[in-house]
Design a protein around this motif. Structure first.
Motif, PDB file in Angstrom:
ATOM      1  N   ARG A 183       0.820  -1.214   0.000  1.00  0.00           N
ATOM      2  CA  ARG A 183       0.000   0.000   0.000  1.00  0.00           C
ATOM      3  C   ARG A 183       0.855   1.267   0.000  1.00  0.00           C
ATOM      4  O   ARG A 183       0.326   2.372  -0.056  1.00  0.00           O
ATOM      5  CB  ARG A 183      -0.963   0.000   1.193  1.00  0.00           C
ATOM      6  N   LEU A 184       2.171   1.092   0.100  1.00  0.00           N
ATOM      7  CA  LEU A 184       3.087   2.241   0.019  1.00  0.00           C
ATOM      8  C   LEU A 184       3.862   2.238  -1.302  1.00  0.00           C
ATOM      9  O   LEU A 184       4.894   2.898  -1.424  1.00  0.00           O
ATOM     10  CB  LEU A 184       4.048   2.233   1.211  1.00  0.00           C
ATOM     11  N   TRP A 185       3.371   1.495  -2.307  1.00  0.00           N
ATOM     12  CA  TRP A 185       3.960   1.572  -3.642  1.00  0.00           C
ATOM     13  C   TRP A 185       3.672   2.957  -4.219  1.00  0.00           C
ATOM     14  O   TRP A 185       2.595   3.511  -3.978  1.00  0.00           O
ATOM     15  CB  TRP A 185       3.332   0.487  -4.544  1.00  0.00           C
ATOM     16  N   PRO A 186       4.581   3.588  -4.964  1.00  0.00           N
ATOM     17  CA  PRO A 186       5.859   3.071  -5.459  1.00  0.00           C
ATOM     18  C   PRO A 186       7.062   3.363  -4.569  1.00  0.00           C
ATOM     19  O   PRO A 186       8.189   3.134  -4.994  1.00  0.00           O
ATOM     20  CB  PRO A 186       5.992   3.799  -6.799  1.00  0.00           C
ATOM     21  N   LEU A 187       6.841   3.863  -3.328  1.00  0.00           N
ATOM     22  CA  LEU A 187       7.981   4.035  -2.423  1.00  0.00           C
ATOM     23  C   LEU A 187       8.532   2.682  -2.003  1.00  0.00           C
ATOM     24  O   LEU A 187       9.730   2.429  -2.078  1.00  0.00           O
ATOM     25  CB  LEU A 187       7.549   4.812  -1.172  1.00  0.00           C
ATOM     26  N   SER A 188       7.646   1.816  -1.521  1.00  0.00           N
ATOM     27  CA  SER A 188       8.042   0.499  -1.040  1.00  0.00           C
ATOM     28  C   SER A 188       7.963  -0.498  -2.194  1.00  0.00           C
ATOM     29  O   SER A 188       6.930  -0.605  -2.856  1.00  0.00           O
ATOM     30  CB  SER A 188       7.127   0.065   0.104  1.00  0.00           C
ATOM     31  N   ARG A 189       9.064  -1.198  -2.446  1.00  0.00           N
ATOM     32  CA  ARG A 189       9.123  -2.212  -3.504  1.00  0.00           C
ATOM     33  C   ARG A 189       9.617  -3.525  -2.904  1.00  0.00           C
ATOM     34  O   ARG A 189      10.165  -3.550  -1.799  1.00  0.00           O
ATOM     35  CB  ARG A 189      10.087  -1.791  -4.616  1.00  0.00           C
ATOM     36  N   ALA A 190       9.454  -4.581  -3.663  1.00  0.00           N
ATOM     37  CA  ALA A 190       9.881  -5.891  -3.165  1.00  0.00           C
ATOM     38  C   ALA A 190      11.358  -5.891  -2.794  1.00  0.00           C
ATOM     39  O   ALA A 190      11.761  -6.495  -1.802  1.00  0.00           O
ATOM     40  CB  ALA A 190       9.596  -6.967  -4.210  1.00  0.00           C
TER      41      ALA A 190
END
Length: 358
Positions: free
Chosen positions: A19-26
């Protein structure tokens, strides 16, 4: 500082933060990010908060793909204290593996499990609650820190507390754990005064946790202790371990058996679940929260949260409660009210084969 004798921190560092994409990525999930503008990642801030209690007695459990990044962010953590899971097996296996490793080092140890991606601004209140929880755990209880609800949230599980536990300042017997409620039930829970948010913070003797696990999932407990005894067998044993959350594996049945105690957590807590949550953690100027360089943001007659991260100017005109997240390869525009739906973008990109953006 040595902290509380015999107390170890276990820090599960997992989750995709979709839910924090595109900051948080795999490849760079939210626990590795500085989401408060304080100059420390959520993982680093978690270890900072625990250090006065644990000294250097911390174990971080993360996915194999993130182990090197975790070690780079925590250069002072002793060698061998970053445990790399070959594949995700949910929270019970992660926390249980750390408990089994600690048990072999210090058989009487008390562990406290605290997620790597939570924000707790009042560190003193946090540490006071943990100190009481450690005292209770030494008596053989499984202790959870129950966060005082500030609103009828539907995104968290709840713990119902009962009578006080004799001999301790604030501890209460836990009656039951309940799943995430709908809005009406959440309101009833909060109004009753009996319920607290389940933030997933557990304090317990390592041996007690594994012995409780052995009551309901003996193969899982045995497998974790096998890996702790013979670390070279990790890749062999891990795929066969039961995939289950600690709440379902131990906390819920132990509460039903009268083995769980709640220590009220009188401090602010946020799991930074989406951009609406993030906006509440950042300083607001003229109605807008900015994570990054405010000089790169122009807002005219608007409000919300803006994350400038591509090197270009972000301008917002005439939009209220907007969310704008600008990165070099992806731009997200939504509203705070619909911030939870960002996960659907990740699902859509995956279905389209655009794993390069995930």
């Amino acid at each position: 500082m040595d902290g509380i004798p015999g107390f170890w921190a276990v820090v599960p560092a997992g989750g995709a933060g979709t839910r924090l994409w595109p900051l948080s990525r795999a490849g760079h999930p939210k626990f590795l990010l500085d989401l408060t503008g304080g100059g420390r990642s959520l993982l680093q801030a978690t270890l900072d908060r625990l250090a006065p209690l644990t000294g250097d007695r911390s174990v971080v459990v993360t996915g194999a793909a993130h182990a090197d990044a975790v070690r780079a962010q925590l250069p002072d953590l002793p060698a061998g204290r970053v445990l790399a899971e070959p594949a995700p097996r949910d929270s019970m296996a992660a926390i249980g593996l750390a408990a089994a490793v600690v048990e072999r080092t210090d058989p009487d140890a008390v562990i406290g499990s605290f997620a790597a991606d939570h924000v707790i601004p009042d560190a003193d209140a946090f540490r006071a609650a943990v100190r009481e929880a450690v005292d209770v755990a030494r008596e053989g209880h499984l202790v959870t820190l129950g966060v005082e609800p500030t609103h009828p949230a539907t995104g968290f599980g709840y713990i119902r507390a009962g009578a006080p536990l004799e001999g301790f300042p604030t501890a209460l017997h836990a009656v039951e754990f309940v799943e995430k409620p709908d809005a009406d039930r959440a309101r009833a829970y909060v109004d009753s005064g009996e319920f607290r948010w389940n933030a997933g913070m557990f304090v317990v003797r390592a041996s007690v946790l594994l012995d409780l696990l052995a009551q309901w999932h003996p193969d899982l407990a045995a497998g974790l202790r096998e890996v702790a005894a013979e670390p070279d067998r990790l890749d062999e044993v891990w795929p066969g371990l039961t995939r289950i959350a600690i709440d379902h594996a131990v906390a819920e049945p132990a509460a039903a058996a009268g083995r769980v105690v709640v220590v009220p957590a009188p401090f602010g807590w946020d799991d930074v679940g989406d951009f609406a949550s993030l906006s509440g953690l950042l300083p607001v100027q003229d109605g807008t929260a900015v994570l990054g360089d405010r000089a790169e943001v122009t807002v005219l007659d608007g409000s919300g949260v803006v994350v400038p991260g591509s090197g270009r100017r972000v301008a917002v005109v005439g939009l209220d409660d907007v969310v704008v997240v600008d990165t070099p390869d992806a731009l997200l525009v939504t509203t705070r009210a619909r911030a939870q739906e960002v996960k659907a973008v990740v699902d859509a990109l995956r279905a389209q084969g655009r794993t390069d953006l995930l």
